[in-house]
Design an enzyme around this catalytic site. Structure first.
Site, short mmCIF file in Angstrom:
data_model
loop_
_atom_site.label_atom_id
_atom_site.label_comp_id
_atom_site.label_asym_id
_atom_site.label_seq_id
_atom_site.Cartn_x
_atom_site.Cartn_y
_atom_site.Cartn_z
N HIS A 266 0.80 -1.21 0.00
CA HIS A 266 0.00 0.00 0.00
C HIS A 266 0.84 1.27 0.00
O HIS A 266 0.32 2.35 -0.24
CB HIS A 266 -0.89 0.00 1.25
CG HIS A 266 -0.11 -0.36 2.48
ND1 HIS A 266 0.14 -1.68 2.83
CD2 HIS A 266 0.54 0.39 3.39
CE1 HIS A 266 0.89 -1.69 3.92
NE2 HIS A 266 1.15 -0.47 4.28
N CYS A 267 2.14 1.17 0.31
CA CYS A 267 2.97 2.36 0.51
C CYS A 267 4.14 2.47 -0.46
O CYS A 267 4.28 3.47 -1.15
CB CYS A 267 3.50 2.39 1.94
SG CYS A 267 2.26 2.65 3.22
N ILE A 268 4.99 1.46 -0.48
CA ILE A 268 6.28 1.59 -1.17
C ILE A 268 6.11 1.90 -2.66
O ILE A 268 6.83 2.75 -3.20
CB ILE A 268 7.15 0.33 -0.98
CG1 ILE A 268 7.30 0.00 0.51
CG2 ILE A 268 8.51 0.53 -1.62
CD1 ILE A 268 7.92 1.10 1.33
N ASP A 271 4.13 5.94 -2.44
CA ASP A 271 4.57 7.15 -1.74
C ASP A 271 5.64 7.95 -2.48
O ASP A 271 5.62 9.19 -2.42
CB ASP A 271 5.05 6.79 -0.34
CG ASP A 271 3.93 6.24 0.53
OD1 ASP A 271 2.76 6.28 0.08
OD2 ASP A 271 4.20 5.76 1.65
#
Length: 421
Positions: A266-268, A271
């Site tokens: 969900h992030c790497i 972002d």
């Protein structure tokens, strides 16, 4: 812990892996909780006692939902906001790759119409630097009719939840806190400390926002580098994992990363592009992020090519049986969001190979609306290790050959054969 209802009410907006962790921590600290999510399906699942994430136990969830002071709702008019509101809504990318802050906008408008004087509102959603000051706080002010920083307090505190990590939890991982004003910072820091969380005070909201992008872009770039490094080692017949092991003995100046099937979660994969978005606006270069993105995107294709080369040289095309072992984005979780396994399936299908999969955490895996068949037993021609789950069957027991881009068997190995030509 005893539930001291003299403490204020906390409203948590968004009950995903971040918001649910915040809600449980607030409840465990004695706060009354309003748990708000626009998705009725999420609320129904939580009320059934299914947290849907490994960081919150069913017992913790039941304690939260069965507390008479807890309000689970998709309508903020059904409960007072209370003294503190924490926004934990998703911030994905648009189909065109731009930051999508629409959920932040919706949350700010919904809260702004309902907060009272002195309410503390903290934003935990990962976003571009300046969001709190330029977007979130003004929307709250517009909807509430009060001035941000004086009529109500606003702060940014980036989430640091690591799904599946039971060592570094919500309450043991330091929280970075940056407020719109000194008073905002002070109140936000006091709130998180009341949950038992260590606090690191940032100079302001922009520094707190940037710190989160630094953390995840650091991982994004280093994941790409170690995957490129491993490919170089393969070409030179060098054991990449042993080189990494040896380098890791240095007690300073080196942090080990290990090869993988690519970036996921969900992030790497998301972002860094909140950072490039703002950098582009101010004319700052982010060439290293662009280079890392190119490497990361190439990994699933490279995996498919390795598999195809082996199958072709072994005379196993067409009709080869390829088994993908572990398809979630990280070990011991069921999360499929942006998993690199999706890219591997697409690349194999584009080359005429339809794989099957085995994953003890994932009962169903669908790519581009087409299900990937679960493993039905027997022996595959090649097992491709995309994720290592604890307790999962060793791939060598499932296939004649094994390809492990996560490190142990980077070249495809078969009995008596070190490397496929």
């Amino acid at each position: 812990m005893s539930q001291d209802r003299t403490l204020p009410r906390v409203t948590v907006c968004g009950l995903g892996y971040v918001g649910l962790s915040v809600a449980v921590a607030a409840h465990d600290a004695g706060y009354a909780v309003t748990a708000y999510d626009v998705d009725e399906g999420v609320l129904a699942r939580l009320k059934r006692g299914n947290p849907g994430i490994s960081n919150v136990s069913p017992e913790q969830l039941v304690a939260l939902t069965e507390d008479p002071a807890t309000v689970m709702t998709n309508d903020l008019d059904q409960s007072p906001i209370g003294d503190v509101a924490v926004v934990c809504v998703p911030t994905p990318l648009t189909p065109g790759g731009a930051p999508d802050t629409s959920a932040i906008v919706d949350a700010a408008r919904a809260l702004g119409a309902r907060i009272g004087p002195g309410t503390l509102v903290t934003l935990e959603s990962t976003t571009w630097p300046g969001t709190t000051e330029e977007l979130f706080a003004p929307l709250l002010a517009q909807s509430s009719g009060m001035d941000a920083g004086t009529g109500f307090n606003v702060a940014f505190s980036p989430e640091r939840i690591d799904p599946g990590n039971h060592t570094h939890t919500f309450t043991t991982t330091p929280k970075v806190v940056g407020g719109l004003t000194a008073r905002c910072t002070e109140r936000a820091a006091a709130f998180y400390r009341s949950l038992g969380v260590p606090v690191v005070v940032a100079a302001g909201t922009r520094e707190a926002e940037m710190s989160k992008l630094l953390e995840n872009t650091y991982r994004f770039v280093n994941i790409s580098f170690v995957n490129e490094f491993a490919a170089v080692c393969d070409a030179m017949d060098i054991d990449a994992m042993d080189a990494i092991r040896c380098a890791s003995s240095k007690p300073f100046g080196f942090t080990p990363f290990t090869p993988s099937a690519g970036v996921g979660g969900h992030c790497i994969p998301v972002d860094p592009f909140y950072l490039t978005h703002k950098a582009d606006e101010v004319g700052a270069a982010t060439s290293m992020i662009a280079a890392a993105d190119a490497v990361n995107r190439s990994v699933p294709e490279a995996i498919a090519e390795q598999v195809l080369d082996h199958l072709r040289s072994a005379g196993l095309l067409p009709g080869a049986k390829v088994l993908l072992c572990g398809v979630s984005y990280k070990p011991d979780v069921a999360d499929l969001r942006m998993t690199p396994a999706i890219g591997v399936v697409r690349a194999l299908r584009a080359r005429g190979v339809e794989p099957s999969f085995i994953d003890p955490f994932v009962p169903e895996f669908v790519v581009d609306d087409v299900p990937v068949a679960p493993w039905s037993g027997g022996t595959a021609d090649v097992a491709v290790v995309l994720q290592k789950h604890e307790g999962a069957p060793p791939p060598a027991e499932l296939a004649h050959a094994v390809y492990d881009p996560t490190g142990a068997r980077r070249p495809i190995r078969t009995p008596g054969l070190r490397r496929v030509p």
